[in-house]
Design a protein around this motif. Structure first.
Motif, PDB file in Angstrom:
ATOM      1  N   TYR A  11      33.052  37.754  21.087  1.00  0.00           N
ATOM      2  CA  TYR A  11      33.672  38.131  22.353  1.00  0.00           C
ATOM      3  C   TYR A  11      34.195  36.900  23.088  1.00  0.00           C
ATOM      4  O   TYR A  11      35.287  36.913  23.643  1.00  0.00           O
ATOM      5  N   LYS A  12      33.423  35.823  23.070  1.00  0.00           N
ATOM      6  CA  LYS A  12      33.825  34.593  23.752  1.00  0.00           C
ATOM      7  C   LYS A  12      34.969  33.884  23.041  1.00  0.00           C
ATOM      8  O   LYS A  12      35.765  33.194  23.662  1.00  0.00           O
ATOM      9  N   ASN A  13      35.060  34.042  21.712  1.00  0.00           N
ATOM     10  CA  ASN A  13      36.080  33.355  20.929  1.00  0.00           C
ATOM     11  C   ASN A  13      36.566  34.264  19.794  1.00  0.00           C
ATOM     12  O   ASN A  13      36.274  34.018  18.627  1.00  0.00           O
ATOM     13  N   PRO A  14      37.308  35.346  20.129  1.00  0.00           N
ATOM     14  CA  PRO A  14      37.731  36.292  19.086  1.00  0.00           C
ATOM     15  C   PRO A  14      38.781  35.684  18.153  1.00  0.00           C
ATOM     16  O   PRO A  14      39.505  34.760  18.530  1.00  0.00           O
ATOM     17  N   TYR A  16      41.395  37.193  17.236  1.00  0.00           N
ATOM     18  CA  TYR A  16      42.675  37.649  17.772  1.00  0.00           C
ATOM     19  C   TYR A  16      42.449  38.071  19.220  1.00  0.00           C
ATOM     20  O   TYR A  16      41.464  38.744  19.530  1.00  0.00           O
ATOM     21  N   ASN A  17      43.334  37.689  20.108  1.00  0.00           N
ATOM     22  CA  ASN A  17      43.190  38.033  21.520  1.00  0.00           C
ATOM     23  C   ASN A  17      43.579  39.488  21.739  1.00  0.00           C
ATOM     24  O   ASN A  17      44.716  39.801  22.051  1.00  0.00           O
ATOM     25  N   PHE A  19      41.989  41.429  23.986  1.00  0.00           N
ATOM     26  CA  PHE A  19      41.620  41.839  25.341  1.00  0.00           C
ATOM     27  C   PHE A  19      42.816  41.864  26.290  1.00  0.00           C
ATOM     28  O   PHE A  19      42.957  42.796  27.077  1.00  0.00           O
ATOM     29  N   THR A  20      43.701  40.873  26.226  1.00  0.00           N
ATOM     30  CA  THR A  20      44.870  40.861  27.104  1.00  0.00           C
ATOM     31  C   THR A  20      45.788  42.052  26.821  1.00  0.00           C
ATOM     32  O   THR A  20      46.153  42.787  27.744  1.00  0.00           O
TER      33      THR A  20
END
Length: 149
Positions: A11-14, A16-17, A19-20
């Motif tokens: 979650y802190k460093n996926p 692929y992003n 979440f945005t």
């Protein structure tokens, strides 16, 4: 709430992003259902593939096509899938919606595609001639599968 462990690290460093784009999509379509699969589910599918294969396979995540097929099998009594297992007219086209050709899209380079397709072919309840001519398989939904003990 996430606690310490691999999921919190992801979650802190996926990879692929997601979440945005997720937040942007939710703002545009607030009432449309939207689901995110737990990362553990993906690796459980990989375990399923490996458990149905005699040889060891590279631990890479299953393809989105295989994930979609398994999701539909959990929702439907019967699932009809076309050209996941290529018919005789197989073209090395990676996705129906684009014009990118590569044999790795049929056999797999990153995803365990070959093993996914062999498993889907084993589950097929349809006719072999339909696989050859149309790339069509008929898969039972999970509610219809009886496991031997």
């Amino acid at each position: 709430m996430l606690t310490e462990g691999p999921l919190l690290q992801w979650y802190k460093n996926p990879d692929y992003n997601l979440f945005t784009p997720y937040v942007e999509y939710r703002r545009k379509h607030p009432v449309q259902p939207f689901y995110i699969l737990h990362p553990k589910f993906i690796w459980q599918l990989w375990d399923l593939i490996q458990g149905n294969t005699l040889e060891p396979i590279q631990p890479n995540p299953p393809s989105s096509g295989f994930i979609g097929i398994l999701m539909m099998m959990s929702l439907c009594d019967e699932v009809h899938v076309y050209e996941y297992i290529p018919s005789l007219r197989q073209t090395d086209l990676c996705h129906y919606h684009e014009r990118y050709y590569d044999a790795a899209c049929t056999l797999g380079a990153y995803h365990p595609l070959l093993y996914e397709k062999l498993l889907v072919q084993r589950i097929n309840k349809g006719m072999d001639v339909d696989v050859q001519k149309k790339g069509k398989v008929i898969l039972p939904g999970f509610s219809a599968i009886k496991c031997d003990e």
